[in-house]
Scaffold this motif. Structure first.
Motif, short mmCIF file in Angstrom:
data_model
loop_
_atom_site.label_atom_id
_atom_site.label_comp_id
_atom_site.label_asym_id
_atom_site.label_seq_id
_atom_site.Cartn_x
_atom_site.Cartn_y
_atom_site.Cartn_z
N UNK A 27 0.77 -1.20 0.07
CA UNK A 27 0.04 0.12 -0.15
C UNK A 27 1.05 1.23 0.18
N UNK A 28 2.24 1.32 -0.02
CA UNK A 28 3.22 2.22 -0.06
C UNK A 28 4.03 2.35 -0.94
N UNK A 29 4.27 3.13 -1.83
CA UNK A 29 5.23 3.12 -2.85
C UNK A 29 5.76 4.47 -3.17
N UNK A 30 6.69 4.70 -3.79
CA UNK A 30 7.41 6.01 -4.26
C UNK A 30 6.26 6.54 -5.37
N UNK A 31 5.97 7.78 -5.25
CA UNK A 31 5.32 8.29 -6.36
C UNK A 31 6.26 8.18 -7.71
N UNK A 32 7.24 8.73 -7.58
CA UNK A 32 8.40 8.72 -8.70
C UNK A 32 9.66 8.33 -8.10
N UNK A 33 10.68 7.91 -8.55
CA UNK A 33 11.80 7.87 -8.13
C UNK A 33 12.53 9.03 -7.37
N UNK A 34 12.19 9.99 -8.06
CA UNK A 34 12.81 11.22 -7.75
C UNK A 34 11.87 12.16 -6.63
N UNK A 35 10.51 11.69 -6.57
CA UNK A 35 9.60 12.73 -5.95
C UNK A 35 9.93 12.79 -4.61
N UNK A 36 9.12 13.63 -3.89
CA UNK A 36 9.47 13.93 -2.29
C UNK A 36 8.07 13.61 -1.79
N UNK A 37 8.32 13.35 -0.48
CA UNK A 37 6.85 13.31 0.49
C UNK A 37 6.50 11.80 0.43
N UNK A 38 5.55 11.61 1.28
CA UNK A 38 4.74 10.49 1.39
C UNK A 38 3.16 10.82 1.53
N UNK A 39 2.50 10.48 0.71
CA UNK A 39 1.03 10.92 0.74
C UNK A 39 0.01 9.48 1.09
N UNK A 40 -0.92 9.88 2.14
CA UNK A 40 -1.72 8.74 2.52
C UNK A 40 -3.12 9.11 1.95
N UNK A 41 -3.22 9.64 1.08
CA UNK A 41 -4.37 10.01 0.42
C UNK A 41 -5.34 10.44 1.45
N UNK A 42 -5.42 11.90 1.79
CA UNK A 42 -6.28 12.08 2.81
C UNK A 42 -7.79 12.22 2.54
N UNK A 43 -8.13 12.36 1.16
CA UNK A 43 -9.32 12.39 0.87
C UNK A 43 -10.17 13.99 1.25
N UNK A 44 -9.32 14.99 1.53
CA UNK A 44 -10.02 16.24 2.04
C UNK A 44 -8.78 17.33 1.90
N UNK A 45 -9.26 18.47 1.75
CA UNK A 45 -8.23 19.49 1.48
C UNK A 45 -7.72 19.85 2.88
N UNK A 46 -6.57 20.56 2.94
CA UNK A 46 -5.97 20.99 4.16
C UNK A 46 -6.57 22.48 4.65
N UNK A 47 -6.75 22.58 5.63
CA UNK A 47 -7.41 23.75 6.27
C UNK A 47 -6.12 24.83 6.17
N UNK A 48 -6.55 25.96 5.43
CA UNK A 48 -5.58 26.90 5.32
C UNK A 48 -5.69 28.27 6.58
#
Length: 272
Positions: A27-48
């Protein structure tokens, strides 16, 4: 130039898989070989914030989220299972003694020594080993206070980022069990045959480098000027740069040098 950071994305159960990067935990993999970060698919936008910025909460891992130090625990396990030679263990111990004295040290060099245990082994095999090591020896050390703080930030719509010098498969395993939305960790090089080497890709995520890679990650994810490091959590004097970059800093069960800094700077001290 590649940097020593990782990118994973948690995919839905009916997703198409991670292709050649399926060697990380399920269930976890690199987005691209050079990409940064790890996204758990939040399903909602961040509060600003009132200024329209994504608010980031950054957590160190070793000593902050867990009791103890995962690379040290890994070395002990490798020693018990005789995966490292006595000469390599002696060099690692010498490095550790110098580190405690706060002498200048080569972070990449010691990580290369640890990965002598895995040189020439397929990345998928080593990642499974480290995932099992996390489950058996690390997850039980996860601080309830860290879980609660991460969950509270996530519930409030903040971006929860773990920034750590430990090895990326260990952080990937932690992501499966705790509310870590994004992660940056030290990545070891894999050769053209898909086997691990004992070389670090880029620079270990240690000290001021944490601010560098966190800035790069958030600029990539949210856009330059569209985010702020609102909260940072760390336990060690090497986390000073990360804490000083935050609007609010928390010293978690800090060592003596960081305790002095926390008292001088007015950081809140947490006993998790």
């Amino acid at each position: 130039m590649p940097i020593a950071s990782s990118a994973y994305v948690r995919i839905p159960e009916d997703g198409c898989g991670c292709g050649s990067d399926a060697s990380l935990p399920e269930g976890i993999c690199r987005i691209t070989p050079a990409a940064l970060g790890a996204d758990r698919l939040l399903g909602r936008p961040f509060a600003l914030s009132d200024e329209g910025k994504v608010q980031v909460a950054a957590f160190d891992f070793d000593g902050t989220c867990i009791r103890g130090n995962s690379p040290v625990l890994l070395v002990r396990h490798l020693a018990r299972t005789r995966r490292l030679s006595p000469s390599v263990l002696a060099r690692i111990m010498g490095w550790g003694a110098a580190y405690k004295l706060r002498l200048p040290q080569n972070e990449a060099w010691v990580r290369g020594l640890v990965f002598r245990a895995f040189v020439g082994r397929p990345a998928c095999e080593v990642n499974r080993f480290l995932h099992d090591f996390y489950d058996r020896f690390i997850d039980g050390r996860f601080r309830p206070g860290a879980d609660e703080a991460m969950a509270a930030h996530e519930a409030a719509g903040h971006a929860v980022v773990c920034v750590s010098a430990t090895f990326e498969p260990i952080i990937a395993a932690a992501m499966q069990r705790h509310p870590i939305q994004y992660a940056i960790a030290t990545r070891m090089k894999v050769d053209f045959q898909g086997n691990y080497t004992n070389e670090v890709e880029g620079t270990p995520i240690e000290g001021p480098e944490k601010v560098v890679v966190l800035t790069r990650l958030c600029d990539e994810l949210f856009g330059p000027g569209k985010w702020e490091l609102a909260w940072a959590y760390g336990d060690h004097h090497s986390d000073r740069a990360l804490l000083s970059a935050a609007r609010e800093a928390f010293a978690v069960t800090p060592d003596r040098p960081l305790t002095r800094t926390a008292n001088a700077e007015g950081y809140e001290i947490l006993e998790w």
